[in-house]
Design a protein around this motif. Structure first.
Motif, PDB file in Angstrom:
ATOM      1  N   THR A  43       0.837  -1.210   0.000  1.00 49.41           N
ATOM      2  CA  THR A  43       0.000   0.000   0.000  1.00 49.41           C
ATOM      3  C   THR A  43       0.870   1.257   0.000  1.00 49.41           C
ATOM      4  OG1 THR A  43      -1.810  -1.127   1.141  1.00 49.41           O
ATOM      5  CG2 THR A  43      -1.757   1.277   1.271  1.00 49.41           C
ATOM      6  N   VAL A  44       1.939   1.249   0.790  1.00 47.12           N
ATOM      7  CA  VAL A  44       2.854   2.395   0.831  1.00 47.12           C
ATOM      8  C   VAL A  44       3.503   2.596  -0.534  1.00 47.12           C
ATOM      9  CG1 VAL A  44       5.095   3.159   1.727  1.00 47.12           C
ATOM     10  CG2 VAL A  44       3.302   2.410   3.301  1.00 47.12           C
ATOM     11  N   ARG A  45       3.933   1.519  -1.156  1.00 49.41           N
ATOM     12  CA  ARG A  45       4.585   1.634  -2.458  1.00 49.41           C
ATOM     13  C   ARG A  45       3.610   2.162  -3.515  1.00 49.41           C
ATOM     14  NH1 ARG A  45       8.530  -3.777  -2.660  1.00 49.41           N
ATOM     15  NH2 ARG A  45      10.100  -2.903  -1.219  1.00 49.41           N
ATOM     16  N   ARG A  46       2.370   1.741  -3.436  1.00 43.88           N
ATOM     17  CA  ARG A  46       1.370   2.253  -4.374  1.00 43.88           C
ATOM     18  C   ARG A  46       1.120   3.740  -4.145  1.00 43.88           C
ATOM     19  NH1 ARG A  46      -3.890  -1.336  -4.416  1.00 43.88           N
ATOM     20  NH2 ARG A  46      -4.341  -0.012  -6.232  1.00 43.88           N
ATOM     21  N   ALA A  47       1.140   4.172  -2.894  1.00 50.77           N
ATOM     22  CA  ALA A  47       0.973   5.598  -2.588  1.00 50.77           C
ATOM     23  C   ALA A  47       2.144   6.407  -3.145  1.00 50.77           C
ATOM     24  CB  ALA A  47       0.862   5.808  -1.081  1.00 50.77           C
ATOM     25  N   LEU A  48       3.359   5.897  -2.975  1.00 45.20           N
ATOM     26  CA  LEU A  48       4.540   6.594  -3.501  1.00 45.20           C
ATOM     27  C   LEU A  48       4.523   6.618  -5.025  1.00 45.20           C
ATOM     28  CD1 LEU A  48       7.290   5.231  -1.080  1.00 45.20           C
ATOM     29  CD2 LEU A  48       6.210   7.498  -1.047  1.00 45.20           C
ATOM     30  N   HIS A  49       4.067   5.537  -5.619  1.00 51.15           N
ATOM     31  CA  HIS A  49       3.949   5.510  -7.082  1.00 51.15           C
ATOM     32  C   HIS A  49       2.948   6.557  -7.564  1.00 51.15           C
ATOM     33  CE1 HIS A  49       3.819   3.913 -11.158  1.00 51.15           C
ATOM     34  NE2 HIS A  49       2.501   3.921 -11.076  1.00 51.15           N
ATOM     35  N   GLU A  50       1.881   6.734  -6.809  1.00 50.93           N
ATOM     36  CA  GLU A  50       0.878   7.744  -7.156  1.00 50.93           C
ATOM     37  C   GLU A  50       1.498   9.143  -7.134  1.00 50.93           C
ATOM     38  OE1 GLU A  50      -2.878   9.040  -8.344  1.00 50.93           O
ATOM     39  OE2 GLU A  50      -2.219   6.956  -8.054  1.00 50.93           O
ATOM     40  N   LEU A  51       2.301   9.435  -6.125  1.00 48.47           N
ATOM     41  CA  LEU A  51       2.964  10.734  -6.037  1.00 48.47           C
ATOM     42  C   LEU A  51       3.964  10.920  -7.172  1.00 48.47           C
ATOM     43  CD1 LEU A  51       3.680  11.030  -2.200  1.00 48.47           C
ATOM     44  CD2 LEU A  51       1.972  12.274  -3.519  1.00 48.47           C
ATOM     45  N   ALA A  52       4.690   9.854  -7.504  1.00 46.37           N
ATOM     46  CA  ALA A  52       5.674   9.948  -8.591  1.00 46.37           C
ATOM     47  C   ALA A  52       4.989  10.163  -9.931  1.00 46.37           C
ATOM     48  CB  ALA A  52       6.533   8.683  -8.622  1.00 46.37           C
ATOM     49  N   SER A  53       3.859   9.486 -10.153  1.00 43.02           N
ATOM     50  CA  SER A  53       3.151   9.613 -11.429  1.00 43.02           C
ATOM     51  C   SER A  53       2.554  10.998 -11.608  1.00 43.02           C
ATOM     52  CB  SER A  53       2.057   8.546 -11.536  1.00 43.02           C
ATOM     53  OG  SER A  53       1.014   8.789 -10.607  1.00 43.02           O
ATOM     54  N   ARG A  54       2.349  11.719 -10.498  1.00 42.57           N
ATOM     55  CA  ARG A  54       1.843  13.092 -10.551  1.00 42.57           C
ATOM     56  C   ARG A  54       2.971  14.122 -10.545  1.00 42.57           C
ATOM     57  NH1 ARG A  54      -3.794  13.361  -7.135  1.00 42.57           N
ATOM     58  NH2 ARG A  54      -4.532  11.265  -7.618  1.00 42.57           N
ATOM     59  N   GLY A  55       4.205  13.642 -10.609  1.00 38.17           N
ATOM     60  CA  GLY A  55       5.334  14.549 -10.688  1.00 38.17           C
ATOM     61  C   GLY A  55       5.699  15.225  -9.388  1.00 38.17           C
ATOM     62  N   ARG A  56       5.274  14.686  -8.250  1.00 37.29           N
ATOM     63  CA  ARG A  56       5.533  15.347  -6.964  1.00 37.29           C
ATOM     64  C   ARG A  56       6.820  14.847  -6.302  1.00 37.29           C
ATOM     65  NH1 ARG A  56       1.270  18.330  -5.286  1.00 37.29           N
ATOM     66  NH2 ARG A  56       2.982  19.431  -4.270  1.00 37.29           N
ATOM     67  N   ILE A  57       7.214  13.613  -6.579  1.00 40.84           N
ATOM     68  CA  ILE A  57       8.427  13.074  -5.964  1.00 40.84           C
ATOM     69  C   ILE A  57       9.229  12.317  -7.018  1.00 40.84           C
ATOM     70  CG2 ILE A  57       7.327  12.836  -3.692  1.00 40.84           C
ATOM     71  CD1 ILE A  57       7.195   9.791  -4.228  1.00 40.84           C
ATOM     72  N   ASP A  58      10.501  12.105  -6.706  1.00 42.11           N
ATOM     73  CA  ASP A  58      11.368  11.227  -7.497  1.00 42.11           C
ATOM     74  C   ASP A  58      11.699  10.029  -6.625  1.00 42.11           C
ATOM     75  OD1 ASP A  58      11.679  12.752  -9.917  1.00 42.11           O
ATOM     76  OD2 ASP A  58      12.915  14.148  -8.767  1.00 42.11           O
ATOM     77  N   THR A  59      11.544   8.847  -7.172  1.00 42.20           N
ATOM     78  CA  THR A  59      11.812   7.620  -6.429  1.00 42.20           C
ATOM     79  C   THR A  59      12.900   6.836  -7.141  1.00 42.20           C
ATOM     80  OG1 THR A  59       9.536   7.510  -5.603  1.00 42.20           O
ATOM     81  CG2 THR A  59      10.827   5.485  -5.537  1.00 42.20           C
TER      82      THR A  59
END
Length: 265
Positions: A43-59
């Motif tokens: 669930t955490v990884r999916r949340a981080l992926h959501e932020l990355a796909s919106r251009g808010r974070i780099d993972t």
């Protein structure tokens, strides 16, 4: 009720927007987020992926996630008194050197093509006639190896053929002044600006990260009722802001606008 990973993504975005996590700062580790939100690693990884796909974070695998740091360059999009063109390349170069500490370069190509579709409509050309062609000047501007922006300007062939517009070199006096010397002084123009998600080819061409749209700035200039130029500029939204100025404002005063970053809160 929203899925749990979307709820977590929204909470993290709120904290980013409120400045708890500033640009360039790492987010908590996956283990810490699992503990904070009492949820699974998936669930955490999916949340981080959501932020990355919106251009808010780099993972990055093995390095965790960081808030993306946007430092866009101001692109002057309106005419200024005393300037012969809307965006003098020398001024753009100076800003890029100052803001990024590198020497930008440009790659200019000139060609000729029949005016069809939208181009024929905007420049009022008929490809079935001798005056149905356009001279295109395509300028790619780079910072290091990255394509920073692409500008394409189309001129009716009956105006541009055999002139400096028809040669792959900068026009020192500016294209607006040259057009006036050719008998086509610019008397008006209109602009349309929109944002779109890039195609796969555009993502590769501009080296765009996930969630980053392209700004597309289009302008048609006229001499009385004759269209004399159609310009389309492609600007990655994470690298550019468009600046419009009105009235008799001194260029030095525009330095205030260059300090504005729409990504800052």
């Amino acid at each position: 009720m929203e899925p749990r990973h979307i709820e977590i993504a929204h909470e993290l975005m709120e904290e980013i927007d409120q400045g708890r996590y500033v640009p360039g700062q790492p987010l908590p580790t996956e283990d810490r987020l699992i503990e904070t939100y009492r949820t699974s690693r998936n669930t955490v990884r999916r949340a981080l992926h959501e932020l990355a796909s919106r251009g808010r974070i780099d993972t990055k695998q093995g390095s965790g996630s960081r808030v993306r740091d946007y430092r866009p360059t101001v692109h002057l999009a309106s005419p200024l008194q005393g300037h012969s063109d809307d965006e003098r390349y020398a001024n753009y170069l100076d800003r890029m050197r100052r803001e990024h500490g590198v020497d930008p370069r440009e790659d200019l190509k000139v060609g000729r093509e029949p005016a069809t579709g939208t181009l024929a409509h905007l420049l009022d050309l008929d490809p079935a006639e001798d005056r149905g062609f356009a001279v295109i000047r395509r300028c790619d501007r780079y910072v290091g190896t990255r394509l920073w922006e692409r500008q394409e300007s189309y001129y009716p062939d009956f105006i541009a053929e055999g002139t400096d517009l028809d040669r792959p070199a900068n026009v020192p006096e500016g294209t607006k002044k040259l057009l006036a010397e050719l008998g086509y002084p610019q008397t008006g123009s209109w602009d349309v600006i929109g944002a779109k998600m890039p195609s796969l080819k555009e993502s590769s061409r501009f080296a765009l990260g996930p969630g980053v749209p392209l700004l597309v700035h289009e302008r048609v200039a006229y001499s009385d009722t004759t269209p004399i130029r159609f310009t389309r500029t492609y600007l990655p939204a994470d690298r550019h802001q468009l600046l419009y100025a009105e009235g008799a404002i001194e260029p030095d005063l525009l330095h205030t606008a260059t300090d504005v970053n729409v990504y800052d809160r």
